[in-house]
Design a protein around this motif. Structure first.
Motif, PDB file in Angstrom:
ATOM      1  N   LEU A 141       0.830  -1.204   0.000  1.00  0.00           N
ATOM      2  CA  LEU A 141       0.000   0.000   0.000  1.00  0.00           C
ATOM      3  C   LEU A 141       0.864   1.254   0.000  1.00  0.00           C
ATOM      4  N   SER A 142       1.935   1.233   0.776  1.00  0.00           N
ATOM      5  CA  SER A 142       2.845   2.382   0.839  1.00  0.00           C
ATOM      6  C   SER A 142       3.527   2.623  -0.496  1.00  0.00           C
ATOM      7  N   VAL A 143       3.967   1.553  -1.142  1.00  0.00           N
ATOM      8  CA  VAL A 143       4.615   1.680  -2.452  1.00  0.00           C
ATOM      9  C   VAL A 143       3.650   2.259  -3.477  1.00  0.00           C
ATOM     10  N   LEU A 144       2.396   1.840  -3.403  1.00  0.00           N
ATOM     11  CA  LEU A 144       1.391   2.366  -4.326  1.00  0.00           C
ATOM     12  C   LEU A 144       1.208   3.870  -4.131  1.00  0.00           C
ATOM     13  N   TYR A 145       1.267   4.316  -2.886  1.00  0.00           N
ATOM     14  CA  TYR A 145       1.169   5.750  -2.612  1.00  0.00           C
ATOM     15  C   TYR A 145       2.357   6.516  -3.187  1.00  0.00           C
TER      16      TYR A 145
END
Length: 277
Positions: A141-145
């Protein structure tokens, strides 16, 4: 003339006060109702609480597993914003210092996603995340952000870095500094105003976001964020207002404190980037 000015200021003050009341009333109504019993919420939603039910907050904290979801949200916010700042600042610095047509082309390419609504790409993005095994985890999720937030961060840094003299880079390189040392030891400390602005805006965006976590980590209760935990109270069988309203207030408190603490840097940083760019 003086009477007209005083009258004009008075009328303007009254209008601004009315707009402020209209804007803040829904927030105050949520706070007031979070202290009511469920019966009073249903029958006297617009009235002030006759009796304060502080147990609503303890019940909401326990039922929503707030400590876990808050830690999850904090982790995602720190990793997401940290990645945006790290990669966005370096990318903007490289594009500003590289005086070729390709750097301008890359800058435009980075800005294009800002013009595209997220809803038009979310299905494709979800499929790509699934292929890369990013879905279902807080790291994913963090990488997607990083991808969704980088265009705006690059835009902010790009305008600000233009105001930093190239002579600083050249002087540091003459003294034997590597390109990474030049950026992190000389240039990056000078970017504090715009860095603070980027951190505040993106931290509030990630903390309050609902759609991306819903697509990425909603299937697992252990990876829920605050917004997903709050959403669990709104179902087809009804709404658990006695749990949802105190939860909303608890979720807002860190964001409000964070914004109030750093609010002066937002306008300062954006104005500096716009003028100097």
């Amino acid at each position: 003339m003086k009477r007209r000015k005083v009258l004009g200021k008075t009328v303007l003050g009254i209008i601004l006060l009315l707009f402020m009341i209209i804007w803040i009333y829904p927030f105050l109504n949520i706070v007031f109702n979070s202290f009511k019993s469920l019966k009073d919420m249903m029958t006297q939603f617009m009235a002030l609480p006759q009796e304060l039910h502080f147990e609503n907050y303890s019940n909401s904290w326990e039922k929503l597993n707030f400590l876990q979801v808050m830690l999850n949200t904090l982790f995602v916010t720190i990793v997401s914003v940290g990645g945006m700042i790290f990669f966005g600042s370096m990318a903007a610095y490289k594009m500003v210092r590289t005086k070729t047509r390709y750097s301008q082309v890359f800058f435009v390419i980075f800005l294009i996603p800002m013009l595209v609504p997220f809803q038009t790409i979310m299905i494709t993005l979800t499929q790509i995340a699934k292929l890369l095994h990013l879905n279902g985890s807080l790291w994913g999720l963090s990488v997607l952000y990083w991808g969704t937030g980088l265009p705006f961060v690059i835009f902010l840094y790009h305008g600000f870095i233009k105001s930093v003299p190239v002579g600083l880079d050249e002087s540091a390189m003459i003294d034997g500094a590597s390109p990474f040392q030049v950026f992190f030891k000389i240039i990056f400390p000078l970017l504090k105003p715009i860095t603070t602005t980027a951190i505040v805006i993106n931290a509030l965006y990630v903390w309050n976001d609902f759609l991306v976590p819903l697509l990425m980590v909603s299937a697992n209760k252990s990876t829920r964020t605050i917004q997903l935990a709050l959403y669990s109270n709104f179902g087809s069988q009804g709404v658990k207002w006695e749990v949802a309203l105190p939860g909303i207030v608890i979720a807002m408190i860190p964001a409000v404190i964070f914004f109030i603490t750093l609010q002066k840097h937002i306008i300062k940083g954006i104005a500096a980037g716009a003028v100097k760019g």
